[in-house]
Enzyme design. Structure first.
Site, short mmCIF file in Angstrom:
data_model
loop_
_atom_site.label_atom_id
_atom_site.label_comp_id
_atom_site.label_asym_id
_atom_site.label_seq_id
_atom_site.Cartn_x
_atom_site.Cartn_y
_atom_site.Cartn_z
N GLY A 14 -11.15 -3.23 9.80
CA GLY A 14 -10.69 -3.53 8.45
C GLY A 14 -10.43 -5.01 8.25
O GLY A 14 -9.54 -5.39 7.48
N ILE A 15 -11.20 -5.85 8.91
CA ILE A 15 -10.91 -7.29 8.93
C ILE A 15 -11.10 -7.96 7.57
O ILE A 15 -10.50 -9.00 7.31
CB ILE A 15 -11.77 -8.00 10.01
CG1 ILE A 15 -11.24 -9.42 10.27
CG2 ILE A 15 -13.24 -7.99 9.62
CD1 ILE A 15 -11.85 -10.09 11.47
N THR A 16 -11.91 -7.38 6.69
CA THR A 16 -12.12 -8.02 5.39
C THR A 16 -11.02 -7.68 4.39
O THR A 16 -10.95 -8.27 3.31
CB THR A 16 -13.46 -7.59 4.77
OG1 THR A 16 -13.48 -6.17 4.61
CG2 THR A 16 -14.63 -8.03 5.64
N ASP A 73 -4.74 -7.25 4.99
CA ASP A 73 -4.05 -7.43 6.26
C ASP A 73 -4.97 -8.02 7.32
O ASP A 73 -4.56 -8.91 8.09
CB ASP A 73 -3.52 -6.08 6.77
CG ASP A 73 -2.43 -5.51 5.89
OD1 ASP A 73 -2.17 -6.07 4.81
OD2 ASP A 73 -1.83 -4.49 6.27
N LEU A 106 -6.65 -1.63 11.55
CA LEU A 106 -6.19 -1.76 10.18
C LEU A 106 -7.16 -1.10 9.20
O LEU A 106 -6.88 -1.00 8.02
CB LEU A 106 -6.04 -3.25 9.80
CG LEU A 106 -5.24 -4.11 10.79
CD1 LEU A 106 -5.12 -5.53 10.27
CD2 LEU A 106 -3.86 -3.52 11.05
N THR A 113 2.24 4.15 8.33
CA THR A 113 2.57 3.86 6.94
C THR A 113 3.84 4.57 6.49
O THR A 113 4.16 5.66 6.98
CB THR A 113 1.42 4.29 6.02
OG1 THR A 113 1.82 4.18 4.66
CG2 THR A 113 1.01 5.74 6.29
N GLU A 122 4.04 6.01 3.82
CA GLU A 122 3.61 7.22 3.11
C GLU A 122 3.79 8.47 3.96
O GLU A 122 3.77 9.59 3.44
CB GLU A 122 2.16 7.08 2.68
CG GLU A 122 1.91 6.04 1.60
CD GLU A 122 2.40 6.46 0.22
OE1 GLU A 122 2.50 7.67 -0.03
OE2 GLU A 122 2.68 5.57 -0.60
N TYR A 164 -3.53 11.00 2.40
CA TYR A 164 -3.49 9.73 3.12
C TYR A 164 -2.37 9.74 4.16
O TYR A 164 -2.57 9.43 5.33
CB TYR A 164 -3.29 8.59 2.12
CG TYR A 164 -3.06 7.23 2.72
CD1 TYR A 164 -4.12 6.38 3.02
CD2 TYR A 164 -1.76 6.76 2.96
CE1 TYR A 164 -3.90 5.13 3.57
CE2 TYR A 164 -1.54 5.52 3.50
CZ TYR A 164 -2.61 4.70 3.80
OH TYR A 164 -2.38 3.45 4.34
N LYS A 188 -2.62 9.78 8.32
CA LYS A 188 -1.97 8.72 9.10
C LYS A 188 -0.97 9.31 10.10
O LYS A 188 -0.81 8.80 11.21
CB LYS A 188 -1.27 7.75 8.16
CG LYS A 188 -2.19 6.77 7.45
CD LYS A 188 -2.66 5.68 8.39
CE LYS A 188 -3.36 4.55 7.67
NZ LYS A 188 -3.70 3.43 8.56
N HIS A 227 3.15 -3.59 1.38
CA HIS A 227 3.06 -5.04 1.55
C HIS A 227 1.88 -5.55 0.75
O HIS A 227 0.79 -5.01 0.83
CB HIS A 227 2.97 -5.42 3.03
CG HIS A 227 2.01 -4.60 3.82
ND1 HIS A 227 2.22 -3.27 4.11
CD2 HIS A 227 0.82 -4.92 4.39
CE1 HIS A 227 1.21 -2.80 4.82
NE2 HIS A 227 0.33 -3.79 4.99
#
Length: 339
Positions: free
Chosen positions: A10-12, A15, A80, A128, A130, A152, A156, A183
């Site tokens: 999830g680098i793009t 976070d 991430l 999370t 959530e 979701y 998680k 965040h």
């Protein structure tokens, strides 16, 4: 001395991009794992293109994960990547579960294979708030029971428990779960409520004629300059994403793996957010915000408010950027972007 190597899924995203910048500043060699289906444009990490190594794949594709982990041989993995919007997860239950529940497990298994070959890997798993759903106590800490109220959060939680099992069991893996409360930042995707509001304010203030689309695929602002919203009473604990990525890194620098709540300890409603955002732009929110049932979740979560005492004690840090400053920062950024 060899550089430490970190693989970021999830680098793009918001976070991932902040974390990549943070770790590059610390001298890490960075590998980024991004979706095979993503376009050539790298979004939030476009400016880092020449400084990171990219691996394409998907969290629902075990072979692509295994290829990236076995080839890059990271010292640290930051998972991430996710099917990220809780509200959208009601529409994509199976896919959300495959990415957010089984995806981390695939990563853990790949790291375990490296560990069996005597290459120790430390893992950060993005849990999370959530997962708390409708919590029995406020604020919530690491010992508060979980009761997720959306697919979701359920997915998680599956990954969260598997991380604990692999940490406490015979495998003795070094896996830390960061139970991060909301965040945000100017890099947040527009499917999230904070960015939807900041972009909406900018489009109204600047009278943008061709506004971007909302999560329903419609213009974020109506022709008569209205922002359509869901439940304005929903409450969250909102912090600054750029600060929160340092906590991820700090968790993996401890002697023993553990789970940590990262939060500001303050709760604010969506209506409060709207009031701050429109006021910053010199607008009366009541003239520009309407509640639309289409944007109300089938089952609400909260109130969510984190107790960051453990993180402050063990990691030695506490979030500094608070709610009003964060929202104003985001509005200022979008006022400049959508002009």
């Amino acid at each position: 001395m060899n550089k430490k190597k970190a693989l970021i899924t999830g680098i793009t995203g918001q976070d991932g991009s902040y974390l990549a910048e943070f770790l590059l500043d610390k001298g890490y060699e960075i590998g980024g794992f991004l979706r095979s289906s993503s376009t050539g444009h790298l979004g939030n990490i476009e400016h880092l293109r020449g400084e990171i190594r990219l691996f394409r794949g998907s969290l629902d594709d075990e072979r692509s994960i295994e290829a990236a982990v076995s080839e890059f041989k990271p010292d640290e993995i930051y998972n991430l990547g996710a099917e990220a919007a809780p509200a959208d997860s009601f529409k994509r239950r199976v896919y959300t579960s495959d990415i957010n529940a089984l995806g981390p497990l695939r990563i853990f298994e790949s790291a375990l294979r490296l560990q069996k070959n005597r290459h120790k890997v430390k893992i950060y798993q993005a849990s999370t708030s959530e997962m708390y759903g409708t919590p029995p106590e406020v604020p919530q800490d690491e010992n508060t029971p979980f009761h997720p109220n959306n697919p979701y959060g359920v997915a998680k939680l599956f990954a969260h428990h598997n991380a604990r099992i692999l940490r406490e069991g015979a495998e003795s893996m070094f896996i830390c779960c960061g139970i991060l409360f909301n965040h945000e930042s100017p890099r947040r995707g527009m499917q999230y409520v904070t960015r939807k509001v900041s972009v909406g304010v900018a489009c109204v203030a600047n009278k943008v004629k061709n506004p971007p689309l909302n999560e329903m695929g419609e213009p974020i602002i109506t022709p008569d300059w209205k922002l359509r919203m869901g439940n304005l009473a929903a409450k969250r604990d909102w912090g600054y994403a750029k600060e929160y990525v340092e906590f991820m890194w700090l968790m993996l620098q401890q002697e023993k793996p553990d789970d940590y709540v990262i939060a500001t300890g303050e709760t604010h409603s969506i209506q409060e957010m709207i009031e701050v955002a429109f006021k910053y732009a010199g607008l009366d929110w009541k003239k520009h915000v309407v509640v639309d049932p289409h944007f109300v979740r089938p089952l609400e979560t909260g109130p969510l408010c984190g107790n960051p005492a453990k993180a402050k004690k063990v990691l030695g840090r506490a979030p500094q950027i608070k709610f009003k400053e964060l929202i104003e920062m985001m509005v200022a950024s979008d006022l400049a972007k959508f002009s």
